[in-house]
Design an enzyme around this catalytic site. Structure first.
Site, short mmCIF file in Angstrom:
data_model
loop_
_atom_site.label_atom_id
_atom_site.label_comp_id
_atom_site.label_asym_id
_atom_site.label_seq_id
_atom_site.Cartn_x
_atom_site.Cartn_y
_atom_site.Cartn_z
N ARG A 71 0.91 -14.81 1.53
CA ARG A 71 0.36 -14.69 2.88
C ARG A 71 -1.05 -15.28 2.97
O ARG A 71 -1.91 -14.99 2.15
CB ARG A 71 0.33 -13.21 3.32
CG ARG A 71 1.73 -12.71 3.66
CD ARG A 71 1.72 -11.26 4.00
NE ARG A 71 1.42 -10.44 2.84
CZ ARG A 71 1.50 -9.10 2.86
NH1 ARG A 71 1.85 -8.48 3.95
NH2 ARG A 71 1.21 -8.42 1.77
N ASP A 109 10.24 3.11 6.71
CA ASP A 109 9.90 1.72 6.99
C ASP A 109 10.91 1.17 7.98
O ASP A 109 12.09 1.52 7.93
CB ASP A 109 9.91 0.88 5.70
CG ASP A 109 9.10 -0.39 5.84
OD1 ASP A 109 8.04 -0.51 5.18
OD2 ASP A 109 9.51 -1.29 6.61
N CYS A 166 -6.22 -9.65 3.44
CA CYS A 166 -7.43 -8.85 3.60
C CYS A 166 -8.64 -9.73 3.89
O CYS A 166 -9.22 -9.64 4.97
CB CYS A 166 -7.66 -7.99 2.36
SG CYS A 166 -6.43 -6.69 2.19
N VAL A 185 0.83 -1.21 0.00
CA VAL A 185 0.00 0.00 0.00
C VAL A 185 0.86 1.26 0.00
O VAL A 185 0.67 2.18 -0.80
CB VAL A 185 -0.96 -0.01 1.21
CG1 VAL A 185 -1.61 1.35 1.43
CG2 VAL A 185 -2.03 -1.07 1.01
N THR A 196 -1.93 -4.53 9.68
CA THR A 196 -2.91 -4.69 10.76
C THR A 196 -3.35 -6.16 10.76
O THR A 196 -4.44 -6.49 10.29
CB THR A 196 -4.11 -3.75 10.55
OG1 THR A 196 -4.53 -3.81 9.18
CG2 THR A 196 -3.79 -2.32 10.90
N1 NAD Z 1 -2.12 -5.19 0.19
C1 NAD Z 1 -3.38 -4.93 -0.08
O1 NAD Z 1 -3.91 -5.39 -1.07
C2 NAD Z 1 -4.21 -4.05 0.81
C3 NAD Z 1 -5.37 -3.51 0.28
C4 NAD Z 1 -6.14 -2.69 1.06
C5 NAD Z 1 -5.75 -2.42 2.37
N2 NAD Z 1 -4.62 -2.98 2.88
C6 NAD Z 1 -4.25 -2.63 4.26
O2 NAD Z 1 -3.19 -1.69 4.24
C7 NAD Z 1 -2.29 -1.90 5.33
C8 NAD Z 1 -0.88 -2.15 4.82
O3 NAD Z 1 -0.92 -3.30 3.97
P1 NAD Z 1 0.30 -3.72 3.04
O4 NAD Z 1 -0.22 -4.76 2.12
O5 NAD Z 1 0.97 -2.52 2.46
O6 NAD Z 1 1.27 -4.40 4.14
P2 NAD Z 1 2.77 -4.85 3.92
O7 NAD Z 1 3.03 -5.88 4.95
O8 NAD Z 1 3.02 -5.14 2.47
O9 NAD Z 1 3.61 -3.54 4.25
C9 NAD Z 1 3.65 -2.92 5.48
C10 NAD Z 1 5.02 -2.28 5.66
O10 NAD Z 1 5.02 -1.59 6.89
C11 NAD Z 1 6.28 -1.77 7.49
N3 NAD Z 1 6.14 -1.48 8.92
C12 NAD Z 1 5.64 -2.27 9.90
N4 NAD Z 1 5.63 -1.59 11.05
C13 NAD Z 1 6.10 -0.35 10.79
C14 NAD Z 1 6.31 0.80 11.57
N5 NAD Z 1 6.00 0.82 12.85
N6 NAD Z 1 6.84 1.91 10.99
C15 NAD Z 1 7.14 1.89 9.66
N7 NAD Z 1 6.96 0.82 8.87
C16 NAD Z 1 6.44 -0.27 9.43
C17 NAD Z 1 6.67 -3.18 7.16
O11 NAD Z 1 8.08 -3.36 7.25
C18 NAD Z 1 6.16 -3.31 5.73
O12 NAD Z 1 7.14 -2.95 4.78
C19 NAD Z 1 -2.90 -3.05 6.13
O13 NAD Z 1 -3.75 -2.54 7.10
C20 NAD Z 1 -3.72 -3.80 5.09
O14 NAD Z 1 -4.77 -4.53 5.66
C21 NAD Z 1 -3.82 -3.75 2.11
#
Ligand code: NAD
Length: 381
Positions: A305, A30, A238, A11, A66
């Site tokens: 995942r 990050d 998700c 995201v 999350t």
């Molecule tokens: N991937 C999707 O398709 C999608 C779609 C809609 C919503 N979301 C939501 O968006 C959010 C992020 O999802 P994502 O797929 O990007 O996750 P992801 O795991 O791909 O990326 C999250 C990133 O955050 C970093 N991180 C963790 N803790 C941190 C912190 N305290 N400070 C800075 N960086 C930190 C991790 O190292 C990782 O690189 C989640 O809540 C997810 O449910 C994801």
């Protein structure tokens, strides 16, 4: 605008890309240095594990994971850590936007209240749950309508200014809780409809009626029906996760959310059902050489995942099969490399990537079971 993105996963990177395209200056933060070193950085896009670099930003976008904890309850550890980063690195009021998926009340109680208690800077806060669909070329950050609500009208207006610089349609709702709940409901809607069609597969197979033909027939109704396809379960982080966030808040207010929990159970039983269907066709799986084709949770993406392939493999191994997997898009998984696709007794197609041809799958094993409904002339659901 000067934008800081906290969390540069799927995201965060996607937002960084469109924000850069709209002419903003973007700094990503990050905690994982491997994520930072894998990025393609330009003059306008800086990324760092050192939070001090983000102190200059006017808008902070939270895009951290999350997940669920061991008891399948919401785990907001990363959201709280992101709040700490904001507390420690802001000296003036900024706009804080949460894009991470979470339950209603998260922006107000878990983010704004926590940051204000520590810093008292009077930041603006908004919620805009991310809807991006990995690998979807039709629905992008530009043309997917975006839900938005601030805690104040000033926050909503500034967040609108940011998002309308790269998104065509911003839908303001009356509170962050509405935006947060809508996101959970969207994914719960998918989860329960997938569970319904997965239950229907079992009914129609027992009745000896071809499921996919029934579904195609039902889908000709131009109103009041929406098509969902059966499969070996749900994956990604998700659909298997977000409904549990909704069930969690429901139970906190005394509503049992039985329907959501049941849908989760039906989807989790699908790997065992798939293996039982294979065993029904071929007999005992003891000692059989089985290849699981496609281990990521959806076609043409490498994300494994929560993918149901792991449960399919577990179930096959429980029944004594010698299991391998083939997935050139994933490449390496759990420390193993993708196997060559040939010489098996049984191939079970869990995910069908474009890079894996139908003819190669058919040639790989004497018996093919397709969970995707895309391979003609073989057994499947
Ligand atoms: N991937 C999707 O398709 C999608 C779609 C809609 C919503 N979301 C939501 O968006 C959010 C992020 O999802 P994502 O797929 O990007 O996750 P992801 O795991 O791909 O990326 C999250 C990133 O955050 C970093 N991180 C963790 N803790 C941190 C912190 N305290 N400070 C800075 N960086 C930190 C991790 O190292 C990782 O690189 C989640 O809540 C997810 O449910 C994801």
């Amino acid at each position: 605008m000067k934008i800081a993105i906290i969390g540069l996963g799927y995201v965060g990177q996607s937002i960084a890309q469109v924000a850069l395209g709209a002419g903003h200056s973007v700094v990503g933060f990050d905690t994982n240095s491997d994520v930072i070193s894998s990025l393609n950085l330009t003059g306008d896009f800086k990324a760092t594990t050192g939070a001090a670099l983000i102190g200059d930003a006017e808008v902070f976008v939270i895009a951290v994971p999350t997940p669920l904890d061991g008891a399948r309850k919401p785990d907001l550890t990363s959201v709280h850590a992101a709040c700490k980063t904001i507390i420690e690195n802001t000296k003036k009021p900024v706009l804080v936007i949460n894009e991470s998926t979470s339950y209603p009340g998260t922006l107000r109680n878990e983010i704004a209240a926590v940051i204000e208690k520590a810093s008292g800077l009077g930041h603006l806060y908004a919620s805009s749950p991310e809807r991006v669909d990995p690998g979807n070329e039709k629905w992008t950050q530009k043309n997917t309508p975006r839900l938005l609500a601030g805690l104040t009208s000033e926050a909503t207006a500034l967040a609108r200014k940011f998002y309308s610089s790269f998104c065509d349609e911003i839908i303001e709702v009356s509170s962050p809780e509405v935006a947060e709940a809508a996101k959970l409901f969207e994914n719960t809607f998918r989860q329960v409809n997938i569970a319904l069609v997965n239950e229907f597969v079992q009914i129609s197979d027992a009745l000896d009626i071809p499921t996919r033909e029934v579904l195609d027939a039902a889908a000709t109704k131009p109103f009041g029906f929406m098509s969902f396809q059966p499969g070996p379960g749900v994956g990604g982080h998700c659909i298997p996760v977000d409904p549990s966030y909704l069930a969690y808040v429901a139970e906190n207010v005394g509503v049992p959310a039985e329907f959501i929990k049941r849908a989760n159970e039906v989807n989790l039983c699908m790997p065992a059902y798939v293996v039982s269907r294979v065993a029904k066709d071929v007999g005992s799986l003891e000692g059989k050489k089985v290849v699981v084709v496609g281990v990521s949770y959806k076609a043409n993406v490498s994300d494994t995942r929560e993918a149901p392939s792991a449960l399919v493999i577990d179930e096959l191994e429980k029944q004594g099969a010698a299991v391998s997997w083939h997935d050139p898009v994933v490449g390496t998984w759990n420390g193993q490399s993708s196997n060559e696709l040939k010489g098996f007794d049984i191939a079970i197609v869990v995910t069908k990537h474009d890079a894996v041809s139908e003819s190669a799958i058919k040639a790989s094993a004497a018996y093919v079971f397709d969970c995707t409904g895309t391979i003609k002339g073989v057994a499947g659901i």
